[in-house]
Design a protein around this motif. Sequence first.
Motif, PDB file in Angstrom:
ATOM      1  N   LEU A   5       8.538   5.237  52.006  1.00  0.00           N
ATOM      2  CA  LEU A   5       9.687   5.074  52.891  1.00  0.00           C
ATOM      3  C   LEU A   5      10.833   4.463  52.120  1.00  0.00           C
ATOM      4  O   LEU A   5      10.632   3.626  51.242  1.00  0.00           O
ATOM      5  N   ALA A   6      12.051   4.853  52.427  1.00  0.00           N
ATOM      6  CA  ALA A   6      13.240   4.259  51.815  1.00  0.00           C
ATOM      7  C   ALA A   6      14.366   4.264  52.826  1.00  0.00           C
ATOM      8  O   ALA A   6      14.468   5.161  53.656  1.00  0.00           O
ATOM      9  N   LEU A   7      15.196   3.240  52.777  1.00  0.00           N
ATOM     10  CA  LEU A   7      16.331   3.158  53.690  1.00  0.00           C
ATOM     11  C   LEU A   7      17.539   2.694  52.904  1.00  0.00           C
ATOM     12  O   LEU A   7      17.498   1.676  52.225  1.00  0.00           O
ATOM     13  N   GLY A  18      34.756  13.295  53.862  1.00  0.00           N
ATOM     14  CA  GLY A  18      34.112  14.390  53.165  1.00  0.00           C
ATOM     15  C   GLY A  18      32.699  14.148  52.717  1.00  0.00           C
ATOM     16  O   GLY A  18      32.081  15.021  52.143  1.00  0.00           O
ATOM     17  N   GLY A  19      32.080  13.017  52.977  1.00  0.00           N
ATOM     18  CA  GLY A  19      30.729  12.810  52.507  1.00  0.00           C
ATOM     19  C   GLY A  19      30.686  12.799  51.005  1.00  0.00           C
ATOM     20  O   GLY A  19      30.195  13.707  50.350  1.00  0.00           O
ATOM     21  N   THR A  20      31.225  11.770  50.390  1.00  0.00           N
ATOM     22  CA  THR A  20      31.502  11.797  48.964  1.00  0.00           C
ATOM     23  C   THR A  20      30.287  11.593  48.082  1.00  0.00           C
ATOM     24  O   THR A  20      30.292  12.044  46.939  1.00  0.00           O
ATOM     25  N   VAL A  21      29.257  10.912  48.552  1.00  0.00           N
ATOM     26  CA  VAL A  21      28.163  10.525  47.653  1.00  0.00           C
ATOM     27  C   VAL A  21      26.825  11.043  48.171  1.00  0.00           C
ATOM     28  O   VAL A  21      26.320  10.555  49.180  1.00  0.00           O
ATOM     29  N   PRO A  22      26.217  12.033  47.520  1.00  0.00           N
ATOM     30  CA  PRO A  22      24.864  12.433  47.896  1.00  0.00           C
ATOM     31  C   PRO A  22      23.871  11.307  47.615  1.00  0.00           C
ATOM     32  O   PRO A  22      24.057  10.503  46.700  1.00  0.00           O
ATOM     33  N   GLU A  23      22.812  11.257  48.389  1.00  0.00           N
ATOM     34  CA  GLU A  23      21.774  10.246  48.183  1.00  0.00           C
ATOM     35  C   GLU A  23      21.040  10.495  46.870  1.00  0.00           C
ATOM     36  O   GLU A  23      20.670  11.627  46.549  1.00  0.00           O
ATOM     37  N   PHE A  36      10.240   9.487  53.125  1.00  0.00           N
ATOM     38  CA  PHE A  36      11.274   9.514  54.168  1.00  0.00           C
ATOM     39  C   PHE A  36      12.393   8.558  53.775  1.00  0.00           C
ATOM     40  O   PHE A  36      12.141   7.466  53.271  1.00  0.00           O
ATOM     41  N   SER A  37      13.637   8.959  54.002  1.00  0.00           N
ATOM     42  CA  SER A  37      14.768   8.117  53.660  1.00  0.00           C
ATOM     43  C   SER A  37      15.922   8.392  54.610  1.00  0.00           C
ATOM     44  O   SER A  37      15.953   9.421  55.300  1.00  0.00           O
ATOM     45  N   THR A  70      24.974   9.391  59.781  1.00  0.00           N
ATOM     46  CA  THR A  70      23.666   9.093  59.205  1.00  0.00           C
ATOM     47  C   THR A  70      22.959  10.398  58.874  1.00  0.00           C
ATOM     48  O   THR A  70      22.995  11.348  59.659  1.00  0.00           O
ATOM     49  N   ARG A  71      22.342  10.436  57.700  1.00  0.00           N
ATOM     50  CA  ARG A  71      21.524  11.569  57.282  1.00  0.00           C
ATOM     51  C   ARG A  71      20.103  11.085  57.042  1.00  0.00           C
ATOM     52  O   ARG A  71      19.876  10.192  56.226  1.00  0.00           O
ATOM     53  N   ALA A  72      19.166  11.649  57.773  1.00  0.00           N
ATOM     54  CA  ALA A  72      17.749  11.303  57.639  1.00  0.00           C
ATOM     55  C   ALA A  72      17.013  12.494  57.045  1.00  0.00           C
ATOM     56  O   ALA A  72      17.214  13.639  57.481  1.00  0.00           O
ATOM     57  N   LYS A  73      16.165  12.229  56.043  1.00  0.00           N
ATOM     58  CA  LYS A  73      15.491  13.333  55.372  1.00  0.00           C
ATOM     59  C   LYS A  73      14.030  13.006  55.091  1.00  0.00           C
ATOM     60  O   LYS A  73      13.636  11.849  54.961  1.00  0.00           O
TER      61      LYS A  73
END
Length: 215
Positions: A5-7, A18-23, A36-37, A70-73
């Motif tokens: 798990l990661a948050l 624009g959502g500048t930084v991908p995880e 999961f993050s 929030t983006r959950a993956k």
Amino acid sequence: MKLTLALGLIFFCVSARGGTVPESPPSAWNPGSFGFSATSEYFTSNANYDDTRGSFSRLPTGSSFTNFTTRAKARYAFAHAVSAYGGLGFAQSKAVNTSVEKTNSNVTDFFLGANFQLVRRWWRVVPEFEMSLPLDSASATQTIPLTSEGVWSTRAGVFLFKPFKHLRFESYLGFLYLGEGLSKRFLYSMMAESAFGGFTFGGGVAGLETILADE
């Protein structure tokens, strides 16, 4: 099978949405493991920005727009060097002026992506590819705040990692293609982080440049 798990919680106050930084992908993958993050981005502005670099018009006094996304993956590792992920985006927006306050919240998109890890002697190189399909529509005539662009998109980029004894440096270069004639964007970031007693602290800079403006 291993479960991790990661948050992550990321706050930005930037001049262009624009959502500048991908995880960042995990530092290591165990074949057959699930992870999961979630990451979040906060945006607020009291101005409208046009397609001329650095040009904007200030909103009337007391007016503003805010968006929290929030983006959950979930990620599955097929091998030490290959993993894939999928997830959902969620967003809430608020538009305020001196007499009216309107809010809107939606599940914005469904996305799928994959990473490929290339370990070199001094660097760890991780290409990433992602495609997003909208679950929320956007219209120029709607009277509630937009929660997303409302179009399909694809993104391709590469993460570069350089570890030192007490620090880890990370950079990212990528290209974001938005459908339906919206602008095409170059994404970039540079970060540094260090671990202390079970916690990780870090910071950096990130941004985007419009390559092709909206059609």
